[in-house]
Design a protein around this motif. Structure first.
Motif, PDB file in Angstrom:
ATOM      1  N   VAL A   1      -6.467  19.261  75.611  1.00  0.00           N
ATOM      2  CA  VAL A   1      -5.438  18.667  74.744  1.00  0.00           C
ATOM      3  C   VAL A   1      -4.389  19.716  74.416  1.00  0.00           C
ATOM      4  O   VAL A   1      -4.711  20.841  73.992  1.00  0.00           O
ATOM      5  N   SER A   2      -3.130  19.353  74.592  1.00  0.00           N
ATOM      6  CA  SER A   2      -2.008  20.238  74.263  1.00  0.00           C
ATOM      7  C   SER A   2      -1.014  19.493  73.392  1.00  0.00           C
ATOM      8  O   SER A   2      -0.793  18.293  73.572  1.00  0.00           O
ATOM      9  N   VAL A   3      -0.411  20.230  72.454  1.00  0.00           N
ATOM     10  CA  VAL A   3       0.616  19.677  71.571  1.00  0.00           C
ATOM     11  C   VAL A   3       1.836  20.574  71.665  1.00  0.00           C
ATOM     12  O   VAL A   3       1.706  21.814  71.642  1.00  0.00           O
TER      13      VAL A   3
ATOM     14  N   ARG B   1       4.715  16.153  70.087  1.00  0.00           N
ATOM     15  CA  ARG B   1       4.034  15.155  70.911  1.00  0.00           C
ATOM     16  C   ARG B   1       2.800  15.782  71.558  1.00  0.00           C
ATOM     17  O   ARG B   1       2.689  17.014  71.660  1.00  0.00           O
ATOM     18  N   ILE B   2       1.856  14.924  71.931  1.00  0.00           N
ATOM     19  CA  ILE B   2       0.713  15.365  72.711  1.00  0.00           C
ATOM     20  C   ILE B   2       1.164  15.486  74.172  1.00  0.00           C
ATOM     21  O   ILE B   2       1.551  14.492  74.795  1.00  0.00           O
TER      22      ILE B   2
ATOM     23  N   SER C   1      -4.349  16.756  63.651  1.00  0.00           N
ATOM     24  CA  SER C   1      -3.278  15.759  63.692  1.00  0.00           C
ATOM     25  C   SER C   1      -3.256  15.037  65.030  1.00  0.00           C
ATOM     26  O   SER C   1      -2.984  13.832  65.097  1.00  0.00           O
ATOM     27  N   ALA C   2      -3.536  15.767  66.106  1.00  0.00           N
ATOM     28  CA  ALA C   2      -3.582  15.131  67.431  1.00  0.00           C
ATOM     29  C   ALA C   2      -4.714  14.111  67.500  1.00  0.00           C
ATOM     30  O   ALA C   2      -4.558  13.015  68.052  1.00  0.00           O
TER      31      ALA C   2
ATOM     32  N   ARG D   1       4.679  24.993  73.262  1.00  0.00           N
ATOM     33  CA  ARG D   1       3.335  24.534  72.949  1.00  0.00           C
ATOM     34  C   ARG D   1       2.786  25.269  71.731  1.00  0.00           C
ATOM     35  O   ARG D   1       2.849  26.500  71.659  1.00  0.00           O
TER      36      ARG D   1
ATOM     37  N   GLY E   1      -3.726  11.038  65.705  1.00  0.00           N
ATOM     38  CA  GLY E   1      -2.499  10.401  66.164  1.00  0.00           C
ATOM     39  C   GLY E   1      -1.356  10.584  65.203  1.00  0.00           C
ATOM     40  O   GLY E   1      -0.495   9.713  65.074  1.00  0.00           O
TER      41      GLY E   1
ATOM     42  N   VAL F   1       0.672  13.614  64.980  1.00  0.00           N
ATOM     43  CA  VAL F   1       1.473  14.804  65.282  1.00  0.00           C
ATOM     44  C   VAL F   1       2.872  14.586  64.717  1.00  0.00           C
ATOM     45  O   VAL F   1       3.528  13.583  65.032  1.00  0.00           O
TER      46      VAL F   1
ATOM     47  N   VAL G   1      -5.464   9.026  73.162  1.00  0.00           N
ATOM     48  CA  VAL G   1      -4.129   9.486  73.574  1.00  0.00           C
ATOM     49  C   VAL G   1      -3.362   8.324  74.195  1.00  0.00           C
ATOM     50  O   VAL G   1      -3.852   7.658  75.114  1.00  0.00           O
TER      51      VAL G   1
ATOM     52  N   THR H   1      -4.466  20.431  65.721  1.00  0.00           N
ATOM     53  CA  THR H   1      -5.472  19.766  66.547  1.00  0.00           C
ATOM     54  C   THR H   1      -5.999  18.528  65.840  1.00  0.00           C
ATOM     55  O   THR H   1      -6.188  17.468  66.455  1.00  0.00           O
TER      56      THR H   1
END
Length: 597
Positions: free
Chosen positions: A336-338, A390-391, A379-380, A349, A383, A385, A404, A377
Motif C-alpha cells: 500500500v502506498s499513499v 490518494r492511495i 487513514s488509507a 509518496r 478510506g 486519505v 481500495v 496508513t
C-alpha cells in the motif's frame, strides 16, 4: 508507600467526591445569571407581547386623528402626548413595535435559512466550491448595504418587505462567512472524523454534529443583526422608502417629528427611546448569549442518592500472547502506498509499499516516531486519505473484501460496522454538545436499524463491560461530565457497539496519565479475550507495545522497516532504526523487562 498510608490519603478524597460533584449549570441558568441580559430579555419579550397584541393593549387606534388634540403633551387621556395630527404617540409606538419585529423577521430569518446551510456546505466541501462562493460573497460585501437596498427598492418598488429582503441578502453573506469560519475550525476535530468513520452521511455530519457546535456564534450574530435590521428599517422609513405613508413605524414617527420638534419635544423622544432601548437590548442579548455559551462556570452541588461502589482494580494481565499472521487474516495490506501532489506537479509518496496482516484476535502494534506514516496508513485503511492525497497502489483486504477503490457510499457502511476506531484525545473525539449515549448509538441505529431503546440498552451493556459504573445513567451525561479515563472507555465502547471485526486504536493513551493508561491497556487486553476482536494499535511508545501487542511493525519515513513478534523484536532487533528506538527507550525507562506496568 504502605497500604495503610494510601488508604489514609484516599479516604478524605473519596468522602469529598461522594459529598459533592461539579455540575455545570444549564444554558438558561447561565444566561439568567447576568442582570443586564435579564433586563434586555425582559424588554425584548415585552416588545414581542406588545407587537402581537397591539390591537388589544394600545389605548387608541394608531391612525385615529383629532385636530383638536394635536401636539398635546403628557395628559391623562394621552400618556405620551399626541403628534401633529392628534394621533396618540403611545399607541403608535406600540404598533411600531410590530413593524420593527416584522422587519427583524423578514431580514434575519431568510438570511439565516440561506447563509447557514451554504456556509456549512462550502466549508465542509472546500475546493472550488469554497473559492468561488467566497469570491462572490466578497463582491457583495463590497457594496454598502443601504446602496444595495436603494437599488432593490428602485427595481421592485417601495415597501417594508422589498427593503428588508434586500437587507436580508446582505445578512445572509454575514451568516455564510461566520458559519464557514466555525466549520473550518470544527472540521479537523476528531469527533467529526469519528462521525465519518461511523459512516454518517454528509448532511447528518453537517447538521447533527457540526451545526450544534456553531449555535453559539450564530445566536450572537442573530441578536446583533436584529438590532441592525431595526436601525435600517427606521432609517428607510425616515427617508420615506420603508413603510407606506401614515403607517405606525418608529422611523416614520421620527420623520414626522422633525418638523414640529420645537412645539412638541416628545415627538422625537418616544420613537427615539424605543429604537435606542430595543437595539441596545438586542446587543446586550448578544453579549449574554456569548458569555453563556462560553462560560466555564461550575457550581458545587451535593450529589443525591447513594454513590456507586468503585470498580476494583483488576490483576495485571499477561504481557503478550504471541501469535503469527494466518491466511484467514482479518486485515491484510499488500504494498500500500499513499501520495500527495507536490508544488512541482509530481506526486510525493508519504507511505510506500506497506505490507502486513492481522490475524483474528491478534493485537498488532504499529510503531515509529511522529511523521513516520502510522496515522496515514490508518487513514488509507479507513478510506479517509485527506484530499488531494490518494492511495497510489496496493491492496487493503478486510475479511476477504477489497477496500481500495471502494465507492464512498460502500465505505461508509464498513466504517463503524466492520471497523471501529478510538482516538488519542477522547474529549476532542466526542462532540461536546451531545449526550454520550446519543453519540454511542448513532452508528448502531444507522447500521442495524434497531430502535433507540434497544440501542441504548446495548450501549449501557457495553459501558458496563468497559468498566463505567452506573452505566445506564451515565448515558445521559455530556462528555465534560466524564473524566479522561472514563471518556476513553466510552470511546472504546462506542467503537465496539456494532461488534466490528477490527478495532483501530490510534494512540489511545497519549492524552492520559500513567495510571489511566494502564487501565485502558488492561481494558483492551480484556476485550480482546472477551470479544475475540483484532486490534491495530498505533503508538510511538515501545513500553506500551511490550505490554500489549502480539506482533509489531516498525515504520520510518513512510516505510515498514521491520516486523516480527513482540518477543523477537525486543530480543533481537535487526534494523538499525529499531535498535535506535530501543536504545532511546532504555535511556528513558530502562530495559524492557524492568519497565513499569
Amino acid at each position: 508507600m504502605s497500604d495503610q498510608a494510601t488508604n489514609t490519603l484516599q479516604a478524605p478524597l473519596e468522602t469529598a467526591l461522594a459529598d459533592t460533584q461539579q455540575k455545570r449549570p444549564a444554558f438558561l441558568a447561565r444566561l439568567l445569571a447576568q442582570p443586564s441580559t435579564v433586563l434586555a430579555l425582559f424588554w425584548v419579550l415585552l416588545l414581542v407581547v406588545v407587537a402581537i397584541f397591539a390591537q388589544y393593549v394600545s389605548p387608541y387606534d394608531p391612525n385615529a386623528s383629532s385636530v383638536m388634540r394635536r401636539l398635546q403633551g403628557l395628559s391623562q387621556e394621552n400618556l405620551l402626548g399626541t403628534d401633529d395630527l392628534g394621533r396618540d404617540l403611545l399607541s403608535r409606538a406600540m404598533w411600531g413595535a410590530r413593524v420593527a419585529l416584522l422587519a427583524v423577521t423578514q431580514a434575519v430569518l431568510p438570511a439565516m435559512l440561506v447563509g447557514v446551510p451554504i456556509g456549512l456546505f462550502v466549508a465542509y466541501r472546500g475546493g472550488w466550491w469554497d473559492r468561488v462562493v467566497m469570491r462572490l460573497v466578497e463582491v457583495e460585501q463590497a457594496i454598502p448595504m443601504l446602496l444595495f437596498a436603494f437599488t432593490f427598492i428602485a427595481i421592485f418598488g417601495r415597501g417594508l418587505t422589498n427593503a428588508m429582503l434586500a437587507v436580508s441578502l446582505g445578512f445572509a453573506m454575514s451568516y455564510l462567512r461566520l458559519t464557514r469560519a466555525v466549520v473550518l475550525a470544527e472540521r479537523p476535530k476528531a469527533y467529526v472524523q469519528a462521525a465519518e468513520i461511523q459512516g454518517y452521511s454528509t448532511l447528518r455530519i453537517l447538521f447533527r454534529h457540526i451545526l450544534p457546535n456553531a449555535i453559539g456564534p450564530i445566536a450572537v450574530q442573530t441578536s446583533i443583526l436584529a438590532g441592525v435590521a431595526i436601525l435600517i428599517e427606521a432609517m428607510l422609513s425616515f427617508l420615506g422608502l420603508g413603510v407606506s405613508t401614515g403607517s405606525p413605524s418608529w422611523g416614520a414617527m421620527l420623520d414626522d417629528a422633525r418638523r414640529f420638534q420645537i412645539q412638541q419635544p416628545l415627538l422625537s423622544l418616544v420613537p427615539g427611546a424605543a429604537i435606542t432601548l430595543t437595539v441596545l437590548s438586542f446587543n446586550l442579548l448578544g453579549d449574554g448569549f456569548r458569555d453563556a455559551f462560553n462560560s466555564d462556570l461550575i457550581i458545587p452541588k451535593r450529589k443525591k442518592g447513594s454513590i456507586p461502589a468503585a470498580v476494583a482494580p483488576e490483576p495485571d494481565a499477561p504481557l503478550t500472547q504471541n501469535s503469527t499472521a494466518t491466511s484467514d487474516a482479518v486485515l491484510a495490506l499488500n504494498n500500500v502506498s499513499v501520495e500527495f501532489p507536490s508544488y512541482s506537479g509530481s506526486f510525493q509518496r508519504v507511505v510506500s509499499n506497506i505490507s502486513f496482516s492481522i490475524a483474528p484476535g491478534e493485537i498488532y502494534g504499529l510503531v515509529g516516531e511522529s511523521g513516520s506514516g502510522k496515522s496515514m496508513t490508518t487513514s488509507a485503511i479507513l478510506g479517509q486519505v485527506p484530499k488531494p492525497g490518494r492511495i497510489a497502489g496496493g491492496s487493503i483486504v478486510l475479511a476477504g473484501r477489497q477496500l481500495v477503490g471502494l465507492p464512498e457510499r460502500q465505505m461508509s457502511r464498513i466504517r463503524g460496522r466492520e471497523i471501529g476506531a478510538v482516538f488519542q484525545d477522547p474529549m476532542m473525539a466526542l462532540s461536546p454538545v451531545h449526550k454520550v449515549g446519543d453519540q454511542m448509538i448513532e452508528g448502531l441505529v444507522r447500521h442495524e436499524g434497531i430502535s433507540r431503546k434497544q440501542a441504548l440498552a446495548r450501549a449501557a451493556e457495553l459501558l458496563d463491560l468497559v468498566g463505567v459504573t452506573d452505566a445506564r445513567n451515565r448515558l445521559d451525561d455530556y462528555p465534560h461530565q466524564f473524566s479522561g479515563g472514563m471518556a476513553q472507555r466510552a470511546m472504546v465502547a462506542a467503537a465496539l457497539i456494532c461488534k466490528p471485526k477490527l478495532l483501530i486504536a490510534d494512540e489511545p493513551t497519549t492524552a492520559l496519565d500513567v495510571t489511566v493508561q494502564k487501565q485502558v491497556l488492561e481494558l483492551l487486553l480484556q476485550l480482546r479475550g472477551t470479544l475475540g476482536m483484532s486490534v491495530l494499535f498505533i503508538t510511538h511508545d515501545l513500553a506500551v507495545v511490550a505490554q500489549l501487542c502480539d506482533r509489531v511493525g516498525v515504520m520510518k519515513l513512510g516505510e515498514l522497516v521491520e516486523e516480527g513478534t513482540t518477543a523477537q523484536l525486543f530480543a533481537n532487533p535487526e534494523h538499525p532504526y529499531t535498535r535506535q528506538l530501543m536504545l532511546a527507550r532504555e535511556m528513558l525507562d530502562g530495559p524492557a523487562g524492568k519497565s513499569a506496568s
